[in-house]
Design an enzyme around this catalytic site. Structure first.
Site, PDB file in Angstrom:
ATOM      1  N   ASP A  21       0.830  -1.198   0.000  1.00  0.00           N
ATOM      2  CA  ASP A  21       0.000   0.000   0.000  1.00  0.00           C
ATOM      3  C   ASP A  21       0.871   1.258   0.000  1.00  0.00           C
ATOM      4  O   ASP A  21       1.986   1.240   0.518  1.00  0.00           O
ATOM      5  CB  ASP A  21      -0.906  -0.036   1.250  1.00  0.00           C
ATOM      6  N   HIS A  38       2.698   3.206  -8.937  1.00  0.00           N
ATOM      7  CA  HIS A  38       2.550   1.767  -9.210  1.00  0.00           C
ATOM      8  C   HIS A  38       3.780   1.247  -9.972  1.00  0.00           C
ATOM      9  O   HIS A  38       4.249   0.135  -9.737  1.00  0.00           O
ATOM     10  CB  HIS A  38       1.276   1.501 -10.024  1.00  0.00           C
ATOM     11  N   LEU A 132      11.847 -19.660  -4.147  1.00  0.00           N
ATOM     12  CA  LEU A 132      10.652 -18.985  -3.628  1.00  0.00           C
ATOM     13  C   LEU A 132       9.457 -19.123  -4.589  1.00  0.00           C
ATOM     14  O   LEU A 132       9.626 -19.000  -5.803  1.00  0.00           O
ATOM     15  CB  LEU A 132      10.972 -17.495  -3.463  1.00  0.00           C
TER      16      LEU A 132
HETATM   17  C1  FPP Z   1      -2.067   0.073  -3.333  1.00  0.00           C
HETATM   18  O1  FPP Z   1      -1.558   1.369  -3.343  1.00  0.00           O
HETATM   19  C2  FPP Z   1      -1.468  -0.684  -4.407  1.00  0.00           C
HETATM   20  C3  FPP Z   1      -2.167  -1.298  -5.409  1.00  0.00           C
HETATM   21  C4  FPP Z   1      -3.628  -1.312  -5.513  1.00  0.00           C
HETATM   22  C5  FPP Z   1      -1.457  -1.972  -6.495  1.00  0.00           C
HETATM   23  C6  FPP Z   1      -0.284  -2.706  -6.055  1.00  0.00           C
HETATM   24  C7  FPP Z   1       0.518  -3.083  -7.210  1.00  0.00           C
HETATM   25  C8  FPP Z   1       1.860  -2.997  -7.260  1.00  0.00           C
HETATM   26  C9  FPP Z   1       2.683  -2.529  -6.150  1.00  0.00           C
HETATM   27  C10 FPP Z   1       2.603  -3.439  -8.411  1.00  0.00           C
HETATM   28  C11 FPP Z   1       2.274  -4.852  -8.679  1.00  0.00           C
HETATM   29  C12 FPP Z   1       3.209  -5.434  -9.567  1.00  0.00           C
HETATM   30  C13 FPP Z   1       2.934  -6.525 -10.278  1.00  0.00           C
HETATM   31  C14 FPP Z   1       4.027  -7.177 -10.939  1.00  0.00           C
HETATM   32  C15 FPP Z   1       1.583  -7.076 -10.425  1.00  0.00           C
HETATM   33  P1  FPP Z   1      -2.584   2.555  -3.481  1.00  0.00           P
HETATM   34  O2  FPP Z   1      -2.715   2.913  -4.911  1.00  0.00           O
HETATM   35  O3  FPP Z   1      -3.867   2.201  -2.809  1.00  0.00           O
HETATM   36  O4  FPP Z   1      -1.853   3.678  -2.691  1.00  0.00           O
HETATM   37  P2  FPP Z   1      -2.554   4.862  -1.884  1.00  0.00           P
HETATM   38  O5  FPP Z   1      -3.310   4.225  -0.757  1.00  0.00           O
HETATM   39  O6  FPP Z   1      -1.404   5.671  -1.427  1.00  0.00           O
HETATM   40  O7  FPP Z   1      -3.449   5.588  -2.837  1.00  0.00           O
END
Ligand code: FPP
Length: 249
Positions: A21, A38, A132
Protein backbone atom coordinates in the site's frame (compact mmCIF):
# COMPACT_ATOMS: atom_id res chain seq x y z
CA UNK A 1 -0.61 -27.77 8.45
CA UNK A 2 -0.83 -26.47 12.02
CA UNK A 3 1.85 -28.88 13.28
CA UNK A 4 4.14 -28.13 10.33
CA UNK A 5 3.88 -24.45 11.12
CA UNK A 6 4.84 -25.03 14.74
CA UNK A 7 7.92 -26.97 13.63
CA UNK A 8 9.21 -24.31 11.22
CA UNK A 9 8.52 -21.26 13.32
CA UNK A 10 12.07 -20.97 14.79
CA UNK A 11 13.68 -20.37 11.41
CA UNK A 12 10.63 -19.00 9.68
CA UNK A 13 8.75 -17.37 8.33
CA UNK A 14 8.00 -19.86 5.61
CA UNK A 15 5.25 -17.75 4.11
CA UNK A 16 5.01 -13.94 4.14
CA UNK A 17 1.96 -12.09 2.81
CA UNK A 18 2.15 -8.40 1.96
CA UNK A 19 -0.47 -5.71 1.40
CA UNK A 20 1.51 -3.37 -0.85
CA UNK A 21 0.00 0.00 0.00
CA UNK A 22 0.99 3.63 -0.51
CA UNK A 23 1.89 3.73 -4.20
CA UNK A 24 -0.56 6.56 -4.89
CA UNK A 25 0.51 8.67 -1.91
CA UNK A 26 4.18 8.14 -2.76
CA UNK A 27 3.58 9.52 -6.26
CA UNK A 28 1.36 12.37 -5.05
CA UNK A 29 4.02 13.44 -2.55
CA UNK A 30 6.47 13.77 -5.45
CA UNK A 31 3.89 15.63 -7.56
CA UNK A 32 3.66 12.70 -9.99
CA UNK A 33 0.61 10.89 -11.37
CA UNK A 34 -0.53 7.89 -9.29
CA UNK A 35 0.51 5.41 -11.94
CA UNK A 36 4.13 6.43 -11.41
CA UNK A 37 3.76 5.11 -7.88
CA UNK A 38 2.55 1.77 -9.21
CA UNK A 39 5.45 1.69 -11.68
CA UNK A 40 7.91 2.28 -8.86
CA UNK A 41 6.01 -0.30 -6.77
CA UNK A 42 6.83 -2.85 -9.44
CA UNK A 43 10.55 -2.32 -8.75
CA UNK A 44 9.84 -2.97 -5.07
CA UNK A 45 8.18 -6.27 -6.02
CA UNK A 46 11.44 -7.29 -7.67
CA UNK A 47 13.58 -6.10 -4.73
CA UNK A 48 11.48 -7.78 -2.03
CA UNK A 49 11.12 -11.01 -4.03
CA UNK A 50 14.90 -11.30 -4.23
CA UNK A 51 15.31 -10.39 -0.56
CA UNK A 52 12.72 -12.98 0.49
CA UNK A 53 14.33 -15.65 -1.65
CA UNK A 54 17.73 -14.92 -0.11
CA UNK A 55 16.18 -15.27 3.36
CA UNK A 56 14.98 -18.73 2.37
CA UNK A 57 11.32 -17.72 2.64
CA UNK A 58 9.38 -20.30 0.63
CA UNK A 59 6.19 -18.39 -0.23
CA UNK A 60 5.61 -14.68 -0.79
CA UNK A 61 2.01 -13.63 -1.47
CA UNK A 62 1.54 -10.09 -2.76
CA UNK A 63 -1.85 -8.32 -2.92
CA UNK A 64 -1.52 -6.88 -6.43
CA UNK A 65 -5.17 -6.25 -7.32
CA UNK A 66 -8.24 -6.74 -5.16
CA UNK A 67 -11.80 -7.42 -6.29
CA UNK A 68 -12.56 -3.93 -4.88
CA UNK A 69 -9.86 -2.25 -7.02
CA UNK A 70 -12.13 -2.37 -10.10
CA UNK A 71 -13.90 0.69 -8.67
CA UNK A 72 -10.81 2.88 -9.29
CA UNK A 73 -10.74 5.24 -12.31
CA UNK A 74 -10.69 3.33 -15.59
CA UNK A 75 -7.27 4.66 -16.55
CA UNK A 76 -5.72 3.49 -13.27
CA UNK A 77 -7.32 0.03 -13.53
CA UNK A 78 -6.07 -0.26 -17.08
CA UNK A 79 -2.53 0.62 -15.96
CA UNK A 80 -2.68 -1.82 -13.05
CA UNK A 81 -3.71 -4.55 -15.52
CA UNK A 82 -0.62 -3.76 -17.60
CA UNK A 83 1.75 -4.12 -14.64
CA UNK A 84 2.02 -7.93 -14.66
CA UNK A 85 3.02 -7.81 -18.35
CA UNK A 86 5.52 -5.00 -17.76
CA UNK A 87 6.91 -6.83 -14.76
CA UNK A 88 7.33 -10.15 -16.54
CA UNK A 89 8.86 -8.47 -19.62
CA UNK A 90 11.43 -6.78 -17.49
CA UNK A 91 12.13 -9.34 -14.79
CA UNK A 92 11.28 -12.84 -16.02
CA UNK A 93 14.94 -13.65 -16.89
CA UNK A 94 15.95 -12.55 -13.39
CA UNK A 95 13.17 -14.62 -11.80
CA UNK A 96 14.48 -17.62 -13.74
CA UNK A 97 18.03 -16.93 -12.55
CA UNK A 98 16.77 -16.65 -8.98
CA UNK A 99 14.85 -19.95 -9.36
CA UNK A 100 11.55 -18.20 -8.46
CA UNK A 101 8.23 -19.83 -9.34
CA UNK A 102 5.27 -17.58 -10.23
CA UNK A 103 1.71 -18.48 -9.24
CA UNK A 104 -1.55 -16.58 -8.71
CA UNK A 105 -4.64 -16.66 -6.55
CA UNK A 106 -7.92 -14.93 -7.38
CA UNK A 107 -10.46 -14.79 -10.18
CA UNK A 108 -7.95 -15.24 -12.99
CA UNK A 109 -10.51 -15.78 -15.76
CA UNK A 110 -12.00 -12.33 -15.35
CA UNK A 111 -8.68 -10.54 -16.02
CA UNK A 112 -8.04 -8.92 -19.43
CA UNK A 113 -6.60 -11.29 -22.01
CA UNK A 114 -3.22 -9.51 -22.21
CA UNK A 115 -2.81 -9.78 -18.41
CA UNK A 116 -3.73 -13.46 -18.44
CA UNK A 117 -1.31 -14.14 -21.28
CA UNK A 118 1.63 -12.44 -19.56
CA UNK A 119 0.98 -14.20 -16.27
CA UNK A 120 0.29 -17.61 -17.82
CA UNK A 121 3.54 -17.35 -19.76
CA UNK A 122 5.46 -16.57 -16.56
CA UNK A 123 3.73 -19.42 -14.69
CA UNK A 124 4.57 -21.86 -17.44
CA UNK A 125 8.21 -20.73 -17.75
CA UNK A 126 8.84 -20.88 -14.01
CA UNK A 127 6.77 -23.96 -13.11
CA UNK A 128 9.79 -26.19 -12.45
CA UNK A 129 11.68 -23.63 -10.36
CA UNK A 130 12.29 -24.73 -6.79
CA UNK A 131 13.15 -21.50 -4.96
CA UNK A 132 10.65 -18.99 -3.63
CA UNK A 133 7.05 -19.29 -4.85
CA UNK A 134 5.88 -15.77 -5.70
CA UNK A 135 2.09 -15.69 -5.50
CA UNK A 136 0.31 -12.69 -6.98
CA UNK A 137 -3.16 -12.14 -5.56
CA UNK A 138 -4.79 -10.81 -8.72
CA UNK A 139 -8.48 -9.97 -8.77
CA UNK A 140 -8.49 -11.51 -5.31
CA UNK A 141 -11.01 -11.04 -2.51
CA UNK A 142 -11.07 -13.24 0.54
CA UNK A 143 -14.83 -13.24 1.07
CA UNK A 144 -15.38 -14.19 -2.54
CA UNK A 145 -12.79 -16.97 -2.15
CA UNK A 146 -14.78 -18.29 0.83
CA UNK A 147 -18.06 -18.04 -1.11
CA UNK A 148 -16.48 -20.02 -3.98
CA UNK A 149 -15.26 -22.65 -1.53
CA UNK A 150 -18.70 -23.00 0.10
CA UNK A 151 -20.33 -23.40 -3.33
CA UNK A 152 -17.87 -26.13 -4.30
CA UNK A 153 -18.33 -27.91 -0.99
CA UNK A 154 -22.14 -27.87 -1.39
CA UNK A 155 -21.80 -29.10 -4.98
CA UNK A 156 -19.59 -32.00 -3.87
CA UNK A 157 -21.97 -32.80 -1.01
CA UNK A 158 -24.94 -32.84 -3.37
CA UNK A 159 -23.16 -35.25 -5.66
CA UNK A 160 -22.26 -37.42 -2.67
CA UNK A 161 -18.52 -36.83 -3.03
CA UNK A 162 -18.45 -35.78 0.61
CA UNK A 163 -20.54 -36.04 3.76
CA UNK A 164 -21.51 -33.60 6.46
CA UNK A 165 -19.04 -35.34 8.80
CA UNK A 166 -16.13 -34.77 6.34
CA UNK A 167 -16.36 -31.02 6.83
CA UNK A 168 -13.59 -29.76 9.07
CA UNK A 169 -10.88 -27.07 8.90
CA UNK A 170 -8.53 -29.10 6.75
CA UNK A 171 -11.30 -29.83 4.22
CA UNK A 172 -12.10 -26.12 3.98
CA UNK A 173 -8.38 -25.42 3.42
CA UNK A 174 -8.48 -27.78 0.47
CA UNK A 175 -11.25 -25.76 -1.22
CA UNK A 176 -9.44 -22.42 -0.99
CA UNK A 177 -7.18 -20.96 -3.71
CA UNK A 178 -4.34 -21.36 -1.23
CA UNK A 179 -4.79 -25.12 -0.82
CA UNK A 180 -1.19 -25.81 -1.89
CA UNK A 181 0.40 -23.32 0.50
CA UNK A 182 0.89 -23.17 4.26
CA UNK A 183 -0.80 -20.27 6.04
CA UNK A 184 1.30 -17.10 6.20
CA UNK A 185 3.07 -16.73 9.53
CA UNK A 186 3.55 -13.02 8.88
CA UNK A 187 1.36 -10.37 7.27
CA UNK A 188 2.99 -7.04 6.43
CA UNK A 189 1.13 -3.89 5.37
CA UNK A 190 2.96 -0.80 4.21
CA UNK A 191 1.93 2.89 4.26
CA UNK A 192 0.70 3.22 7.83
CA UNK A 193 -2.79 1.81 7.23
CA UNK A 194 -3.77 -0.83 9.79
CA UNK A 195 -6.43 -2.82 7.97
CA UNK A 196 -6.70 -6.28 6.47
CA UNK A 197 -8.81 -5.22 3.45
CA UNK A 198 -10.35 -8.57 2.53
CA UNK A 199 -6.97 -10.31 2.21
CA UNK A 200 -6.54 -13.99 3.20
CA UNK A 201 -9.06 -13.72 6.07
CA UNK A 202 -9.19 -17.46 6.75
CA UNK A 203 -5.46 -17.99 6.28
CA UNK A 204 -4.25 -15.21 8.63
CA UNK A 205 -6.15 -16.48 11.70
CA UNK A 206 -2.86 -17.02 13.57
CA UNK A 207 -0.53 -14.76 11.57
CA UNK A 208 1.65 -12.15 13.15
CA UNK A 209 0.97 -8.63 11.81
CA UNK A 210 3.54 -5.96 11.04
CA UNK A 211 2.51 -2.46 9.99
CA UNK A 212 5.10 0.00 8.70
CA UNK A 213 4.58 3.66 7.78
CA UNK A 214 6.87 3.22 4.76
CA UNK A 215 5.15 3.54 1.38
CA UNK A 216 5.50 0.37 -0.70
CA UNK A 217 7.76 1.96 -3.38
CA UNK A 218 10.16 2.97 -0.60
CA UNK A 219 10.40 -0.38 1.20
CA UNK A 220 14.08 -1.30 1.15
CA UNK A 221 15.75 -4.69 1.46
CA UNK A 222 17.21 -3.49 4.79
CA UNK A 223 13.79 -2.68 6.24
CA UNK A 224 12.36 -5.97 4.97
CA UNK A 225 15.25 -7.88 6.55
CA UNK A 226 14.72 -6.08 9.83
CA UNK A 227 10.96 -6.85 9.78
CA UNK A 228 11.82 -10.53 9.36
CA UNK A 229 14.35 -10.33 12.20
CA UNK A 230 11.76 -8.67 14.42
CA UNK A 231 9.27 -11.42 13.55
CA UNK A 232 11.83 -14.02 14.60
CA UNK A 233 11.91 -12.56 18.10
CA UNK A 234 8.16 -13.00 18.55
CA UNK A 235 6.76 -15.87 20.52
CA UNK A 236 3.82 -17.55 18.79
CA UNK A 237 1.48 -19.35 21.13
CA UNK A 238 -1.49 -20.28 18.90
CA UNK A 239 -3.88 -19.65 21.79
CA UNK A 240 -1.80 -21.76 24.20
CA UNK A 241 0.65 -20.69 26.90
CA UNK A 242 4.37 -19.90 26.94
CA UNK A 243 6.25 -23.19 27.13
CA UNK A 244 7.64 -22.47 30.63
CA UNK A 245 4.14 -21.65 31.93
CA UNK A 246 2.53 -24.91 30.80
CA UNK A 247 3.94 -26.96 33.72
CA UNK A 248 3.72 -24.21 36.36
CA UNK A 249 0.62 -25.39 38.32
C1 FPP B 1 -2.07 0.07 -3.33
O1 FPP B 1 -1.56 1.37 -3.34
C2 FPP B 1 -1.47 -0.68 -4.41
C3 FPP B 1 -2.17 -1.30 -5.41
C4 FPP B 1 -3.63 -1.31 -5.51
C5 FPP B 1 -1.46 -1.97 -6.50
C6 FPP B 1 -0.28 -2.71 -6.06
C7 FPP B 1 0.52 -3.08 -7.21
C8 FPP B 1 1.86 -3.00 -7.26
C9 FPP B 1 2.68 -2.53 -6.15
C10 FPP B 1 2.60 -3.44 -8.41
C11 FPP B 1 2.27 -4.85 -8.68
C12 FPP B 1 3.21 -5.43 -9.57
C13 FPP B 1 2.93 -6.53 -10.28
C14 FPP B 1 4.03 -7.18 -10.94
C15 FPP B 1 1.58 -7.08 -10.42
P1 FPP B 1 -2.58 2.55 -3.48
O2 FPP B 1 -2.72 2.91 -4.91
O3 FPP B 1 -3.87 2.20 -2.81
O4 FPP B 1 -1.85 3.68 -2.69
P2 FPP B 1 -2.55 4.86 -1.88
O5 FPP B 1 -3.31 4.22 -0.76
O6 FPP B 1 -1.40 5.67 -1.43
O7 FPP B 1 -3.45 5.59 -2.84
Amino acid sequence: MFNDQKKTEKNGPNHVAIIMDGNGRYAERLGLPRIKGHEEGMETVRRITIAANRLNIKYLTLYAFSTENWSRPKSEVSFLMKLPGLFMNKFLPELMKENVKVETIGHFDKLPLHTKKAVSHAKEKTKNNTGLTLIFALNYGSRSEIVDAVKEIVKDAESNKLNHSDIDESLINRYLYTKDYPDPELLIRTSGECRVSNFLLWQISYSEFYFTDTYWPELTTEEFNSIINEYRTRERRFGGLKEDKVNED
